[in-house]
Design an enzyme around this catalytic site. Structure first.
Site, short mmCIF file in Angstrom:
data_model
loop_
_atom_site.label_atom_id
_atom_site.label_comp_id
_atom_site.label_asym_id
_atom_site.label_seq_id
_atom_site.Cartn_x
_atom_site.Cartn_y
_atom_site.Cartn_z
CG ASP A 39 4.88 3.25 7.38
OD1 ASP A 39 3.97 3.44 6.62
OD2 ASP A 39 4.42 2.75 8.66
CG HIS A 40 4.09 -0.17 4.36
ND1 HIS A 40 4.17 -1.46 4.52
CD2 HIS A 40 3.54 0.62 5.54
CE1 HIS A 40 3.68 -1.43 5.99
NE2 HIS A 40 3.44 -0.14 6.50
CG HIS A 92 -0.30 4.63 4.68
ND1 HIS A 92 -0.81 3.71 5.59
CD2 HIS A 92 -0.87 5.47 4.32
CE1 HIS A 92 -1.88 4.42 5.73
NE2 HIS A 92 -2.11 5.30 4.96
CG HIS A 139 -0.33 0.09 2.54
ND1 HIS A 139 0.55 -0.77 3.06
CD2 HIS A 139 -0.52 1.09 3.49
CE1 HIS A 139 0.81 -0.55 4.31
NE2 HIS A 139 0.44 0.70 4.60
CG HIS A 194 -4.18 0.33 6.79
ND1 HIS A 194 -4.05 1.07 8.03
CD2 HIS A 194 -2.86 0.71 6.50
CE1 HIS A 194 -2.99 1.56 8.19
NE2 HIS A 194 -2.28 1.35 7.29
CG HIS A 202 3.79 -1.46 11.48
ND1 HIS A 202 4.47 -0.41 11.68
CD2 HIS A 202 3.07 -1.32 10.61
CE1 HIS A 202 4.41 0.59 10.49
NE2 HIS A 202 3.24 0.04 9.61
CG ASP A 213 0.42 -1.47 7.83
OD1 ASP A 213 1.22 -2.40 8.03
OD2 ASP A 213 0.73 -0.14 7.71
#
Length: 254
Positions: free
Chosen positions: A60-61, A58, A56, A113, A170, A132
């Site tokens: 932090d990915h 975001h 996805h 999400h 995470h 996530d």
């Protein structure tokens, strides 16, 4: 032949994954929160990267994708999210035919999400990369989707073989476990798992990946259809989505 999977800590609490086929020499990475730890794994093992899979959009990915991408590396992500992902070489969706590291991969559309979240299931290896959507002892916040969407996504993942390894994104497991105990404090499987998680974190060991069977037995977000949990919430006659939504509401305020 099963792929070798290396769990790679990134940033403060993210995980990425490196997959390697020793026969073909192909190597893939799932999500790239940052490039340096992944480059280190590849260099230490002498593996050549062939594919990057993105779950996805975001930051932090995906923040390390461009730094990790090189000539001949195929970047794969959701067609629905192509406009907010790094440039894709292959855009996929639910049911897309996909071969990665010599193995057929099933693509699951898992919105909730985010709207465009996808998960990747490697049936021969027995691993699902759920980022996530389905997390160890939890699920992602509903930033873009609805409870109906997320419950449908989780239900699809719950239908995988119970021995499936769940590779999530995470290190949130300890906090998720503390919340789970507020929902089902008398669940013996949960009590045992909390003890294991507490010890793992005390030893600075990761709590992911996890087994799907353990998630089904202890993760409250996967148990919204369980009569005893519904009773514990005073929602015996509520439908599964309503129970899931209540659990998510409680977690958001935990």
């Amino acid at each position: 032949m099963s792929l070798e999977i290396v769990t790679v800590p990134c940033l403060s609490d993210n995980y990425a994954y490196v997959l390697h086929n020793a026969t073909t020499g192909e190597t893939a990475v799932v999500d790239v929160p940052e490039a340096a730890p992944l480059k280190q794994v590849l260099n230490d093992r002498g593996w050549t990267l062939t594919d990057i899979l993105i779950t996805h959009h975001h930051y932090d990915h995906i923040d390390g994708v461009e730094d990790l991408r090189g000539p001949g590396v195929r970047v794969i992500g959701a067609a629905a999210d192509a406009h907010r992902l790094p440039p894709l070489d292959l855009a996929v969706e639910q049911g897309s035919d996909l071969i990665v590291c010599g193995e057929a991969v099933q693509v699951f559309g898992t919105p909730g999400h985010t709207i465009g979240h996808v998960s990747f299931y490697f049936p021969d290896t027995g691993a699902a990369f759920t980022a996530d959507t389905l997390m160890a002892m939890g699920c992602g916040r509903l930033f873009e989707g609805t409870p109906d969407m997320m419950w449908a996504s989780l239900s699809a993942l719950m239908a995988l073989p119970p021995e499936t390894t769940i590779c999530s994104g995470h290190e949130y497991t300890a906090a998720n476990a503390r919340f789970a105990m507020t929902i089902e404090p008398d669940n013996p499987d949960l009590i045992s798992r909390v003890q294991q998680i507490t010890q793992a974190r005390a030893d600075n060991r990761p709590t992911v990946p996890s087994k799907l069977a353990d998630e089904i037995a202890t993760n409250p977000f996967l148990r919204a259809n369980v009569p005893t949990l519904k009773a514990a919430l005073g929602m015996e006659h509520a439908d599964d989505v309503a129970v899931f939504a209540e659990i998510r509401r409680r977690k958001d305020n935990f």
